[in-house]
Design a protein around this motif. Structure first.
Motif: not given
Length: 305
Positions: A62-65, A69-74, A78-84, A268-276
């Protein structure tokens, strides 16, 4: 005939033959590895890995998405499509995560140092030094394990407040500077050493400090690593006590700072995941450094304790 019957009754063997070892008979059915048993073992191992490592991998993913990217997709991926790594830069830019991490490192370092020194001295005194009331002191240490930490948190806060240590990193460290569990771990480690070593050292004229330095400490390196890892993780992950003691934003630890991060970026849970993930790195580094001594200490406790 009588001799054979007597030998069978007593479990003795004929002269020249090795004696039979009494114990559980090995069964070719239950002891031999079967395909079903091997599959069950590996299945349980994979399940445990998914339960323990799975959430960490998902947070890392999640931190690399990216934002697109839609992190709430049905169908979660696991693997980011465009890691950053832009999320990590955003976290450090908006919230002083590095300052929070520095405060946590200072608190954890003081906690580890205090417990290594205090718990070692207390454990050695309880295990290897004879004094009146030693068993009573050990019993008191054991009795304190019954009380949860929340039962004494008010008295601890009053003590820290009366000492004028609120809003300081020392106030965060003080209640856990010498942990009861760590004292009992060191007590058990020192008690497992042969008593004859101390007796021989005393005959040679060794003092208590020399016995601790040359006999005790070299034999309990594994337990010391366990105490160091447990203290570091406990101080690093502590949330409730730093939240009560510290009000100054510049003195916040990383766990409290991450809660602040969640309030600022709840959408934005991406930033929370990056912090963890940032908070997890020092724990992994410490464990990777001390893992050899850690497993040695676990083995010592299992064999000698």
């Amino acid at each position: 005939m009588t001799l054979v019957t007597d030998r069978a009754a007593t479990g003795r063997t004929a002269p020249g033959k090795p004696p039979r070892l009494r114990g559980r008979r090995r069964s070719p059915v239950f002891d031999a590895p079967t395909p079903l048993g091997i599959a069950g073992r590996y299945g349980a191992l994979v399940l445990m890995v998914l339960l323990t490592i799975g959430p960490l991998l998902w947070q890392l993913s999640t931190s690399l998405k990216s934002k697109s990217e839609d992190i709430y997709a049905e169908t979660p991926q696991l693997l980011p499509q465009d890691p950053t790594f832009a999320n990590y830069g955003e976290v450090t830019r908006v919230v002083p995560v590095l300052d929070f991490a520095t405060n946590s490192l200072i608190v954890a370092a003081m906690s580890v140092l205090g417990n290594l020194i205090g718990a070692t001295l207390a454990g050695f005194a309880l295990a290897r030094v004879d004094f009146r009331g030693r068993k009573l002191v050990v019993g008191l240490f054991m009795a304190t394990l019954v009380l949860p930490g929340e039962a004494t948190i008010i008295s601890q806060f009053q003590t820290v407040n009366n000492l004028g240590l609120t809003d300081t990193l020392v106030g965060i460290v003080l209640p856990g500077l010498i942990g009861t569990v760590n004292v009992l771990l060191m007590y058990n480690a020192f008690r497992s050493l042969p008593r004859e070593l101390d007796d021989a050292a005393v005959i040679d004229g060794a003092t208590v400090w020399q016995r601790l330095r040359h006999i005790g400490l070299p034999a309990v390196k594994g337990t010391l690593s366990i105490v160091a890892i447990l203290c570091f993780i406990g101080a690093w992950d502590d949330f409730l006590w730093p939240l009560l003691v510290v009000q100054d934003p510049e003195k916040l630890t990383l766990t409290v700072g991450l809660a602040y991060l969640k309030g600022q970026f709840s959408a934005d849970p991406r930033l929370i995941a990056a912090g963890t993930v940032i908070a997890l790195v020092p724990v992994l580094v410490l464990f990777a450094t001390l893992q050899r001594y850690f497993f040695r200490g676990v083995e010592e406790g299992a064999v000698k304790g």
